[in-house]
Design a protein around this motif. Sequence first.
Motif, short mmCIF file in Angstrom:
data_model
loop_
_atom_site.label_atom_id
_atom_site.label_comp_id
_atom_site.label_asym_id
_atom_site.label_seq_id
_atom_site.Cartn_x
_atom_site.Cartn_y
_atom_site.Cartn_z
N GLN A 82 12.88 17.11 -0.91
CA GLN A 82 13.06 16.10 0.12
C GLN A 82 12.03 14.98 -0.02
O GLN A 82 12.36 13.80 0.05
CB GLN A 82 12.96 16.72 1.52
CG GLN A 82 13.15 15.74 2.65
CD GLN A 82 14.53 15.11 2.67
OE1 GLN A 82 15.52 15.73 2.28
NE2 GLN A 82 14.62 13.86 3.10
N ARG A 85 12.94 12.83 -3.01
CA ARG A 85 14.11 12.00 -2.70
C ARG A 85 13.71 10.80 -1.85
O ARG A 85 14.17 9.69 -2.08
CB ARG A 85 15.17 12.82 -1.96
CG ARG A 85 15.97 13.71 -2.85
CD ARG A 85 16.97 14.53 -2.03
NE ARG A 85 17.75 15.36 -2.90
CZ ARG A 85 19.06 15.44 -2.86
NH1 ARG A 85 19.74 14.75 -1.97
NH2 ARG A 85 19.71 16.22 -3.69
N GLU A 86 12.86 11.06 -0.85
CA GLU A 86 12.40 9.97 0.01
C GLU A 86 11.63 8.94 -0.82
O GLU A 86 11.82 7.73 -0.64
CB GLU A 86 11.51 10.51 1.12
CG GLU A 86 12.26 11.29 2.16
CD GLU A 86 11.36 12.05 3.12
OE1 GLU A 86 10.11 11.95 3.01
OE2 GLU A 86 11.90 12.76 4.00
#
Length: 123
Positions: A82, A85-86
Amino acid sequence: MNFTKGASIYEQIVEHILEQVVSGSWSAEDRISSVREMAVKLGVNPNTVQRAYAMLQEMEILENRRGVGYFIHAGAEGAAKQRLREEFTREALPWISSRLKLLEIEPEEFTGMLRRELTDGAS
């Protein structure tokens, strides 16, 4: 690990550990090097590694078991993915988008280019 100019060393250490977790090289409950061991391996100041480890603890990627060492947190893979991805969405995607516009590359053309790159890179 080779350090590059631009990002601070502790941020590059964080990025490296996130990539190790996402790639499956390090799994939940794996013990990783102590601050001192990692500093010696990387040739950096222990305070730099400590700063990276502290950041990774805040992200719940690492956990420190007092007297035992640092371990990959149980939910680290999802949290690391996550976070990466951010970072991709915040940093790489705007750059890619601006290049596509500048070079007048249509989304369909880019999709084909990306498919070829992913296919060729997988072999």
